[in-house]
Design an enzyme around this catalytic site. Structure first.
Site, PDB file in Angstrom:
ATOM      1  N   TYR A 112       0.667  -1.272   0.149  1.00 38.83           N
ATOM      2  CA  TYR A 112       0.005   0.032   0.197  1.00 38.83           C
ATOM      3  C   TYR A 112       0.867   1.251   0.153  1.00 38.83           C
ATOM      4  O   TYR A 112       0.618   2.200  -0.648  1.00 38.83           O
ATOM      5  CB  TYR A 112      -0.926   0.016   1.296  1.00 38.83           C
ATOM      6  CG  TYR A 112      -1.977  -1.006   1.125  1.00 38.83           C
ATOM      7  CD1 TYR A 112      -3.199  -0.892   0.510  1.00 38.83           C
ATOM      8  CD2 TYR A 112      -2.056  -2.355   1.953  1.00 38.83           C
ATOM      9  CE1 TYR A 112      -4.097  -1.948   0.359  1.00 38.83           C
ATOM     10  CE2 TYR A 112      -2.853  -3.256   1.937  1.00 38.83           C
ATOM     11  CZ  TYR A 112      -3.961  -2.961   1.254  1.00 38.83           C
ATOM     12  OH  TYR A 112      -5.142  -4.169   1.146  1.00 38.83           O
ATOM     13  N   GLU A 153      -0.225 -15.610 -11.812  1.00 39.92           N
ATOM     14  CA  GLU A 153       0.775 -14.959 -12.298  1.00 39.92           C
ATOM     15  C   GLU A 153       2.249 -15.507 -11.855  1.00 39.92           C
ATOM     16  O   GLU A 153       3.228 -14.987 -12.490  1.00 39.92           O
ATOM     17  CB  GLU A 153       0.433 -13.480 -11.778  1.00 39.92           C
ATOM     18  CG  GLU A 153      -0.722 -12.815 -12.481  1.00 39.92           C
ATOM     19  CD  GLU A 153      -1.122 -11.518 -11.847  1.00 39.92           C
ATOM     20  OE1 GLU A 153       0.011 -10.711 -11.223  1.00 39.92           O
ATOM     21  OE2 GLU A 153      -2.072 -10.852 -12.018  1.00 39.92           O
TER      22      GLU A 153
END
Length: 161
Positions: free
Chosen positions: A93, A151
Site C-alpha cells: 500500500y 501470475e
C-alpha cells in the site's frame, strides 16, 4: 442503463456489468447482484469474459477492454495506478501511495483499493502487506492467493519493499 451477465469460471461465478461505454463492475460470487441492471450478454461483456477466461488460463497478462470508472478523483487515480502494476509483480500500500505522489496516504490507498469495482481487470490483488502477507481482498484471500498463483509461474518472489 447497465447490463450484467453471469459466467462460471475456475474461481467461481462472476458477474460482469457495463454501461454502454465500458465495463463498470466485476462481481465475484460473494457479491453477485443484478439490482437496477438488465441481465443481458452484450458484445462488450462477452469480450470482457473472454479476456478474463484467457487471463485465468494464463494466455494473457494485460486486459484490453474499455472501462467506465465511477468514483472520486483520488479513487480513480489509485485505480489507474493499479492498472500499471506489471503482471506478476506486487506492491505494498505504501509503494502504491508513493507512486501516486502521496507517500503518507497508504491507508487512503487501501480504502480506494477496497472500493475497486472492477476486480482482476484492475489488479488490486497485486497489493500486499509491507511484510509480504496477503491482506484484504473483497473476494476473499483464497481468491487473491489464486490470482497471484496464476501470475507466479512467470515471476520470482517479487515484493519490491
Amino acid at each position: 442503463m447497465k447490463n450484467i451477465f453471469y459466467y462460471d469460471t475456475e474461481i467461481g461465478r462472476i458477474g460482469i456489468a457495463e454501461d454502454g461505454q465500458g465495463i463498470t463492475n466485476l462481481y465475484l460470487e460473494n457479491k453477485l447482484s443484478s439490482e437496477g441492471m438488465t441481465i443481458k450478454e452484450t458484445d462488450l461483456i462477452k469480450e470482457a469474459a473472454r479476456q478474463l477466461e484467457d487471463y485465468l488460463s494464463g494466455k494473457i497478462e494485460v486486459f484490453d477492454i474499455p472501462l467506465s470508472l465511477k468514483g472520486t478523483e483520488f479513487q480513480k487515480k489509485v485505480w489507474e495506478e493499479l492498472k500499471k502494476i506489471p503482471y506478476g509483480k506486487t506492491y505494498s500500500y505504501k509503494e502504491l501511495a508513493e507512486k501516486i505522489g502521496k507517500p503518507t496516504a497508504a491507508r487512503a490507498v487501501g480504502m480506494a483499493n477496497n472500493k475497486n469495482p472492477i476486480l482482476i481487470i484492475i489488479p488490486c490483488h497485486r497489493i500486499i502487506g509491507k511484510d509480504g502477507s496477503l491482506v484484504g481482498y473483497a473476494a476473499g484471500l483464497d481468491i487473491k492467493e489464486r490470482l497471484l498463483e496464476i501470475e507466479k509461474p512467470n515471476t520470482k518472489n517479487n515484493l519490491t519493499s
